[in-house]
Scaffold this motif. Sequence first.
Motif, short mmCIF file in Angstrom:
data_model
loop_
_atom_site.label_atom_id
_atom_site.label_comp_id
_atom_site.label_asym_id
_atom_site.label_seq_id
_atom_site.Cartn_x
_atom_site.Cartn_y
_atom_site.Cartn_z
N UNK A 23 0.83 -1.21 0.00
CA UNK A 23 0.00 0.00 0.00
C UNK A 23 0.87 1.26 0.00
N UNK A 24 2.01 1.19 0.67
CA UNK A 24 2.93 2.33 0.72
C UNK A 24 3.82 2.42 -0.53
N UNK A 25 3.65 1.47 -1.45
CA UNK A 25 4.36 1.53 -2.72
C UNK A 25 5.66 0.75 -2.78
N UNK A 26 5.87 -0.16 -1.85
CA UNK A 26 7.11 -0.93 -1.83
C UNK A 26 6.90 -2.33 -2.39
N UNK A 27 7.98 -2.90 -2.89
CA UNK A 27 7.97 -4.30 -3.29
C UNK A 27 8.30 -5.12 -2.05
N UNK A 28 7.53 -6.17 -1.82
CA UNK A 28 7.68 -6.95 -0.60
C UNK A 28 8.02 -8.40 -0.95
N UNK A 29 9.12 -8.88 -0.39
CA UNK A 29 9.48 -10.29 -0.52
C UNK A 29 9.25 -10.91 0.86
N UNK A 30 8.39 -11.91 0.93
CA UNK A 30 8.00 -12.51 2.20
C UNK A 30 8.57 -13.92 2.31
N UNK A 31 9.27 -14.18 3.41
CA UNK A 31 9.75 -15.53 3.70
C UNK A 31 9.41 -15.87 5.15
N UNK A 32 9.39 -17.16 5.47
CA UNK A 32 8.94 -17.58 6.79
C UNK A 32 9.98 -18.22 7.68
N UNK A 33 11.25 -18.17 7.28
CA UNK A 33 12.28 -18.77 8.13
C UNK A 33 13.61 -18.04 7.94
N UNK A 34 14.51 -18.24 8.89
CA UNK A 34 15.84 -17.66 8.79
C UNK A 34 16.62 -18.21 7.62
N UNK A 35 16.48 -19.51 7.39
CA UNK A 35 17.18 -20.13 6.25
C UNK A 35 16.71 -19.52 4.94
N UNK A 36 15.40 -19.33 4.80
CA UNK A 36 14.86 -18.74 3.58
C UNK A 36 15.32 -17.28 3.42
N UNK A 37 15.48 -16.57 4.53
CA UNK A 37 15.95 -15.19 4.48
C UNK A 37 17.36 -15.12 3.93
N UNK A 38 18.22 -16.00 4.39
CA UNK A 38 19.60 -16.02 3.91
C UNK A 38 19.63 -16.33 2.42
N UNK A 39 18.80 -17.27 1.98
CA UNK A 39 18.74 -17.63 0.57
C UNK A 39 18.15 -16.51 -0.28
N UNK A 40 17.16 -15.79 0.24
CA UNK A 40 16.45 -14.77 -0.53
C UNK A 40 17.19 -13.45 -0.62
N UNK A 41 18.13 -13.21 0.27
CA UNK A 41 18.79 -11.90 0.30
C UNK A 41 19.60 -11.67 -0.96
N UNK A 42 19.50 -10.46 -1.49
CA UNK A 42 20.34 -10.03 -2.61
C UNK A 42 20.63 -8.54 -2.45
N UNK A 43 21.62 -8.02 -3.17
CA UNK A 43 22.05 -6.63 -2.99
C UNK A 43 21.00 -5.58 -3.34
N UNK A 44 19.93 -5.96 -4.05
CA UNK A 44 18.91 -4.98 -4.42
C UNK A 44 17.90 -4.73 -3.30
N UNK A 45 17.97 -5.48 -2.22
CA UNK A 45 17.05 -5.30 -1.10
C UNK A 45 17.51 -4.11 -0.27
N UNK A 46 16.57 -3.19 -0.03
CA UNK A 46 16.88 -1.95 0.69
C UNK A 46 16.75 -2.09 2.20
N UNK A 47 15.86 -2.98 2.65
CA UNK A 47 15.54 -3.07 4.07
C UNK A 47 15.07 -4.48 4.39
N UNK A 48 15.38 -4.95 5.59
CA UNK A 48 14.92 -6.26 6.06
C UNK A 48 14.20 -6.08 7.38
#
Length: 66
Positions: A23-48
């Motif tokens: 709603x605030x205009x951001x792209x949201x990547x949603x994961x449900x575990x720490x392992x998935x967070x490590x795998x999903x992270x890339x340099x284009x992510x602005x905030x976690x």
Amino acid sequence: MHKILVVEDDPTLQLVTQRALVHLGHECIMVGSGEAAVEAHDPTISLIFMDVGLPGMDGTRATLLI
């Protein structure tokens, strides 16, 4: 617009957070575990948004690995 990684294991909180961020205009990547967070992270992510109390790898450990 920012790309935001949200790490949350509660489905209700996932939905509420994702709707608010989109709603605030951001792209949201949603994961449900720490392992998935490590795998999903890339340099284009602005905030976690990281839940600390996750099943498996907790948020603190995932943050250190990222």
